[in-house]
Design a protein around this motif. Structure first.
Motif, PDB file in Angstrom:
ATOM      1  N   LEU A 139       0.820  -1.207   0.000  1.00 20.88           N
ATOM      2  CA  LEU A 139       0.000   0.000   0.000  1.00 20.88           C
ATOM      3  C   LEU A 139       0.855   1.258   0.000  1.00 20.88           C
ATOM      4  N   MET A 140       2.065   1.173   0.521  1.00 21.35           N
ATOM      5  CA  MET A 140       2.949   2.339   0.602  1.00 21.35           C
ATOM      6  C   MET A 140       3.937   2.390  -0.556  1.00 21.35           C
ATOM      7  N   PHE A 141       3.731   1.580  -1.583  1.00 22.62           N
ATOM      8  CA  PHE A 141       4.649   1.514  -2.722  1.00 22.62           C
ATOM      9  C   PHE A 141       3.898   1.955  -3.971  1.00 22.62           C
ATOM     10  N   PRO A 142       3.921   3.235  -4.309  1.00 24.48           N
ATOM     11  CA  PRO A 142       3.151   3.717  -5.462  1.00 24.48           C
ATOM     12  C   PRO A 142       3.719   3.226  -6.782  1.00 24.48           C
ATOM     13  N   MET A 143       2.850   3.205  -7.768  1.00 24.65           N
ATOM     14  CA  MET A 143       3.247   2.717  -9.078  1.00 24.65           C
ATOM     15  C   MET A 143       4.255   3.634  -9.753  1.00 24.65           C
ATOM     16  N   VAL A 144       4.211   4.925  -9.423  1.00 28.08           N
ATOM     17  CA  VAL A 144       5.116   5.876 -10.073  1.00 28.08           C
ATOM     18  C   VAL A 144       6.571   5.525  -9.788  1.00 28.08           C
ATOM     19  N   ALA A 146       7.858   2.583  -9.310  1.00 32.34           N
ATOM     20  CA  ALA A 146       8.266   1.346  -9.997  1.00 32.34           C
ATOM     21  C   ALA A 146       8.052   1.397 -11.500  1.00 32.34           C
ATOM     22  N   ILE A 147       7.699   2.554 -12.039  1.00 31.97           N
ATOM     23  CA  ILE A 147       7.294   2.579 -13.438  1.00 31.97           C
ATOM     24  C   ILE A 147       8.450   2.252 -14.381  1.00 31.97           C
ATOM     25  N   THR A 148       9.665   2.698 -14.072  1.00 33.31           N
ATOM     26  CA  THR A 148      10.795   2.427 -14.971  1.00 33.31           C
ATOM     27  C   THR A 148      11.175   0.949 -14.999  1.00 33.31           C
ATOM     28  N   PRO A 149      11.453   0.289 -13.846  1.00 31.30           N
ATOM     29  CA  PRO A 149      11.719  -1.163 -13.920  1.00 31.30           C
ATOM     30  C   PRO A 149      10.523  -1.956 -14.415  1.00 31.30           C
ATOM     31  N   LEU A 150       9.313  -1.461 -14.127  1.00 31.29           N
ATOM     32  CA  LEU A 150       8.123  -2.153 -14.615  1.00 31.29           C
ATOM     33  C   LEU A 150       8.051  -2.097 -16.138  1.00 31.29           C
ATOM     34  N   TYR A 151       8.413  -0.966 -16.700  1.00 30.92           N
ATOM     35  CA  TYR A 151       8.415  -0.849 -18.165  1.00 30.92           C
ATOM     36  C   TYR A 151       9.429  -1.804 -18.786  1.00 30.92           C
ATOM     37  N   PRO A 169       0.040  -5.469 -14.644  1.00 32.98           N
ATOM     38  CA  PRO A 169       0.531  -4.655 -13.519  1.00 32.98           C
ATOM     39  C   PRO A 169      -0.588  -4.085 -12.650  1.00 32.98           C
ATOM     40  N   GLN A 170      -1.716  -3.763 -13.255  1.00 29.16           N
ATOM     41  CA  GLN A 170      -2.824  -3.254 -12.448  1.00 29.16           C
ATOM     42  C   GLN A 170      -3.330  -4.312 -11.477  1.00 29.16           C
TER      43      GLN A 170
END
Length: 300
Positions: A139-144, A146-151, A169-170
């Motif tokens: 809950l304290m880990f926003p998607m913003v 992690a967006i680079t490694p996620l991409y 990812p959603q």
């Protein structure tokens, strides 16, 4: 005998009728609170509603009306902006993409979240507390962040410019909220029900499908609504993953439309209001479900 009968009175007549049942107290009209409380509440309500009303009403105006008086009401009312947007195939294509992403993400979040929550709530095993803490930390880990490694991961999987690259990812980022809400619901189910089901010959999966899901339905509906609204309004993830306009969801479509028609403010406002209208209607219809589900989670 006559003196005794005259002097004695029933005990009920000695005291006035006073309601002792708490339900009688609840039936009484509640006193109004302090006026300042309502004033502050109205300020917050106005701050939330005013931008939405401005966007919706702005779609019924012309550009000249908006330039002359930005805060005025439409005069005359113009429906051509909304009609033009509704006739656009681009809008309906992006609407369909948002529906697909929202429904598939919601189903994945609810199904996987319910399974994980059932295990965490009803079984004891090693590292159970650590696993639950990991979901809570999510809950304290926003998607913003992690967006680079996620991409990079999405690119290696070959899901760039693909709706699955948004859906997967959603689902992952929606699980922490789902688990935190559903675990109290499933933990509150009495063990006697599970023991009775076992005596009747029900397996663990049978107990899960026949008893757990119906009993936890308020929580399931709550997390489903939150997941759908969050998916519908998601902007950052589609911005990084989707490239072609044919795969755009409505949040990206609003940006592309506003860039294309930057000089036509009224039409941009009409497109924006139609894009957010489904989420507003969905939330308004199921608002009581959300409040009831969250209340049940707190009590559990």
């Amino acid at each position: 005998m006559s003196v005794t009968s005259v002097g004695s009175r029933p005990s009920s007549a000695a005291a006035p009728d006073t309601p002792t049942d708490p339900r009688d107290r609840r039936d009484r009209p509640q006193r109004w609170g302090h006026p300042f409380t309502y004033f502050v509440a109205l300020l917050f309500i106005g701050a939330c509603i005013a931008p939405v009303l401005y966007i919706v009403l702005g779609g019924f105006r012309t550009n000249s009306q908006i330039t002359a008086s930005p805060a005025a009401l439409p005069h005359p009312w113009v429906v051509g902006n909304y009609v033009s947007v509704l006739k656009s195939t681009t809008f309906w294509g992006e609407f369909a993409n948002s529906i697909i992403v929202g429904l598939v993400s919601t189903v994945g979040i609810v199904v996987l979240g319910l399974m994980v929550s059932f295990v965490l709530a009803r079984y004891d095993f090693k590292l159970k507390g650590a696993m639950y803490s990991m979901f809570a930390a999510g809950l304290m880990f926003p998607m913003v962040i992690a967006i680079t490694p996620l991409y990079i991961v999405i690119k290696k999987l070959g899901l760039v410019d693909n709706l699955l690259g948004v859906i997967v990812p959603q689902i992952a980022f929606g699980l922490p909220t789902t688990v935190i809400i559903l675990v109290p619901f499933l933990r509150a189910i009495p063990t006697e029900i599970e023991e009775a089901a076992a005596i009747d010959g029900a397996s663990r999966l049978g107990f899960f499908f026949r008893m757990v899901i119906p009993l936890s339905l308020p929580g399931v509906v709550t997390v489903g609504i939150l997941a759908f609204i969050g998916s519908w309004n998601n902007y950052v993830l589609p911005l990084y993953i989707l490239n072609s306009q044919a795969n755009f969801t409505l949040p990206l479509g609003v940006q592309a439309f506003s860039s294309q028609y930057s000089l036509d403010t009224a039409k941009v406002l009409a497109f924006t209001s139609l894009s957010m209208l489904p989420a507003l209607i969905f939330f308004s219809v199921f608002e009581k479900r959300i409040v009831g589900g969250l209340t049940g989670a707190v009590k559990g």
